[in-house]
Design a protein around this motif. Structure first.
Motif, mmCIF file in Angstrom:
data_model
loop_
_atom_site.group_PDB
_atom_site.id
_atom_site.type_symbol
_atom_site.label_atom_id
_atom_site.label_comp_id
_atom_site.label_asym_id
_atom_site.label_seq_id
_atom_site.Cartn_x
_atom_site.Cartn_y
_atom_site.Cartn_z
ATOM 1 N N UNK A 216 65.105 36.153 23.139
ATOM 2 C CA UNK A 216 64.471 35.133 23.956
ATOM 3 C C UNK A 216 63.385 35.752 24.828
ATOM 4 N N UNK A 217 62.269 35.075 24.937
ATOM 5 C CA UNK A 217 61.139 35.449 25.771
ATOM 6 C C UNK A 217 60.329 36.621 25.209
ATOM 7 N N UNK A 218 60.654 37.107 24.047
ATOM 8 C CA UNK A 218 59.816 38.140 23.429
ATOM 9 C C UNK A 218 58.623 37.436 22.785
ATOM 10 N N UNK A 219 57.421 37.919 23.026
ATOM 11 C CA UNK A 219 56.210 37.203 22.618
ATOM 12 C C UNK A 219 55.171 38.180 22.080
ATOM 13 N N UNK A 220 54.134 37.591 21.485
ATOM 14 C CA UNK A 220 52.963 38.368 21.084
ATOM 15 C C UNK A 220 51.772 37.904 21.900
ATOM 16 N N UNK A 221 51.025 38.850 22.431
ATOM 17 C CA UNK A 221 49.806 38.555 23.164
ATOM 18 C C UNK A 221 48.615 39.077 22.377
ATOM 19 N N UNK A 222 47.572 38.277 22.300
ATOM 20 C CA UNK A 222 46.347 38.694 21.629
ATOM 21 C C UNK A 222 45.285 38.999 22.672
ATOM 22 N N UNK A 223 44.701 40.177 22.587
ATOM 23 C CA UNK A 223 43.629 40.517 23.512
ATOM 24 C C UNK A 223 42.390 39.697 23.176
ATOM 25 N N UNK A 224 41.759 39.148 24.206
ATOM 26 C CA UNK A 224 40.580 38.303 24.021
ATOM 27 C C UNK A 224 39.492 38.755 25.000
ATOM 28 N N UNK A 225 38.284 38.269 24.782
ATOM 29 C CA UNK A 225 37.220 38.488 25.756
ATOM 30 C C UNK A 225 37.477 37.615 26.970
ATOM 31 N N UNK A 226 36.802 37.883 28.065
ATOM 32 C CA UNK A 226 36.981 37.063 29.260
ATOM 33 C C UNK A 226 36.681 35.610 28.918
ATOM 34 N N UNK A 227 37.624 34.692 29.172
ATOM 35 C CA UNK A 227 37.403 33.283 28.830
ATOM 36 C C UNK A 227 36.156 32.734 29.522
ATOM 37 N N UNK A 228 35.322 31.978 28.808
ATOM 38 C CA UNK A 228 34.061 31.485 29.379
ATOM 39 C C UNK A 228 34.258 30.521 30.540
ATOM 40 N N UNK A 229 35.431 29.851 30.595
ATOM 41 C CA UNK A 229 35.667 28.903 31.686
ATOM 42 C C UNK A 229 36.109 29.596 32.975
ATOM 43 N N UNK A 230 36.315 30.913 32.899
ATOM 44 C CA UNK A 230 36.738 31.653 34.084
ATOM 45 C C UNK A 230 35.655 32.625 34.531
ATOM 46 N N UNK A 231 35.279 32.515 35.793
ATOM 47 C CA UNK A 231 34.446 33.537 36.405
ATOM 48 C C UNK A 231 34.729 33.501 37.904
ATOM 49 N N UNK A 232 34.375 34.577 38.568
ATOM 50 C CA UNK A 232 34.746 34.724 39.973
ATOM 51 C C UNK A 232 33.498 34.926 40.825
ATOM 52 N N UNK A 233 33.345 34.092 41.844
ATOM 53 C CA UNK A 233 32.252 34.244 42.786
ATOM 54 C C UNK A 233 32.715 34.988 44.029
ATOM 55 N N UNK A 234 31.838 35.114 45.009
ATOM 56 C CA UNK A 234 32.161 35.817 46.235
ATOM 57 C C UNK A 234 31.983 34.947 47.465
ATOM 58 N N UNK A 235 32.787 35.216 48.473
ATOM 59 C CA UNK A 235 32.668 34.544 49.769
ATOM 60 C C UNK A 235 32.843 35.587 50.863
ATOM 61 N N UNK A 236 32.229 35.391 52.022
ATOM 62 C CA UNK A 236 32.436 36.323 53.130
ATOM 63 C C UNK A 236 33.849 36.212 53.685
ATOM 64 N N UNK A 237 34.416 37.340 54.057
ATOM 65 C CA UNK A 237 35.746 37.379 54.656
ATOM 66 C C UNK A 237 35.619 37.092 56.162
ATOM 67 N N UNK A 238 36.316 36.071 56.669
ATOM 68 C CA UNK A 238 36.142 35.671 58.067
ATOM 69 C C UNK A 238 37.109 36.330 59.045
ATOM 70 N N UNK A 239 38.038 37.137 58.538
ATOM 71 C CA UNK A 239 39.120 37.643 59.374
ATOM 72 C C UNK A 239 38.808 38.894 60.156
ATOM 73 N N UNK A 240 39.840 39.480 60.784
ATOM 74 C CA UNK A 240 39.675 40.690 61.602
ATOM 75 C C UNK A 240 39.142 41.861 60.768
ATOM 76 N N UNK A 241 38.292 42.651 61.390
ATOM 77 C CA UNK A 241 37.736 43.824 60.714
ATOM 78 C C UNK A 241 38.822 44.855 60.471
ATOM 79 N N UNK A 242 38.704 45.552 59.356
ATOM 80 C CA UNK A 242 39.650 46.612 58.995
ATOM 81 C C UNK A 242 38.900 47.934 58.960
ATOM 82 N N UNK A 243 39.435 48.932 59.628
ATOM 83 C CA UNK A 243 38.833 50.270 59.593
ATOM 84 C C UNK A 243 39.878 51.283 59.152
ATOM 85 N N UNK A 244 39.485 52.178 58.253
ATOM 86 C CA UNK A 244 40.410 53.173 57.706
ATOM 87 C C UNK A 244 39.777 54.563 57.800
#
Length: 244
Positions: A216-244
């Protein structure tokens, strides 16, 4: 000037410092985790359990919120908080109905904490390491470890190089956001590129189904190119500054 104690330091800063401690010498694939790593990892998970949207100055969005003034707004956006050689930290924001497709985290640890809304996360593991270079169309014998829904009241979702290393993240019942730590960060030049996969249906598995044990739950996954309906944009982070 008064010294800055832990009560005056933002929880985001404390999480970043703890992540730096935790992932400065993490166990590799197949290695047993040291006592020090496990203790630091537990502290990091506790801090991630505490953090809330208000700590990052995030305002929960609604499905009816107006999209940015762009022709086609991205389904997912990312707020960068900080990054070192050891880890990256940021916030992913998913529109209502959006998904981050099934993908992997080669040799990486990770921790995900929902800030608002609800996500459904399906976690998979490869059952065998392939000596061949990754390429679209390649099949990976895998196992579905879990499918669960997470909210801001849930514990963080955790992944490691050996466990729950592949996952799909779906927004449920409206927009959602989650804080994300990956260690080390993605780096194609160092063998840590992101690969995408598609879960094969029973009919598509065909002869492969007959060649594997019927667990049960054993599966096969096929590697694919990045799906065309998925892409990621950017937004500014509004929270507290982090320094390391």
């Amino acid at each position: 000037m008064m010294p800055c104690d832990s009560n005056m330091t933002s929880i985001v800063q404390r999480i970043a410092r703890q992540a730096l401690l935790t992932f400065r010498s993490p166990p590799r694939i197949g290695e047993e985790a040291s006592k020090s790593f496990l203790e630091n990892h537990s502290k990091l998970k506790s801090l991630m359990t505490e953090v809330r949207a208000a700590d990052l100055h995030l305002v929960p969005r609604r499905a009816s919120d107006s999209p940015p003034a762009v022709p086609v707004p991205p389904p997912v956006t990312y707020m960068h908080i900080c990054e070192t050689d050891q880890f990256s930290m940021g916030v992913f924001l998913l529109k209502s109905g959006a998904s981050i497709p099934l993908h992997d985290h080669p040799g990486m640890h990770g921790m995900l904490k929902v800030m608002y809304g609800k996500v459904r996360i399906s976690c998979f593991d490869r059952l065998q390491r392939s000596p061949q270079a990754a390429q679209p169309g390649a099949l990976r014998r895998s196992v579905l470890r879990s499918t669960a829904e997470y909210t801001e009241d849930s514990d963080p979702c955790v992944l490691s190089p050996d466990r729950d290393n592949l996952h799909q993240i779906d927004a449920v019942d409206g927009p959602t956001a989650f804080m994300d730590i990956l260690a080390p960060p993605y780096d194609p030049d160092d063998g840590r590129d992101c690969h995408y996969y598609r879960l094969l249906t029973d009919a598509e598995e065909g002869e492969h189904t007959e060649q594997r044990e019927q667990k049960e739950k054993e599966v096969w996954l096929m590697e694919i190119s990045q799906p065309p309906e998925f892409w990621c944009g950017g937004e500014p982070y509004p929270g507290p500054e982090v320094s390391l």
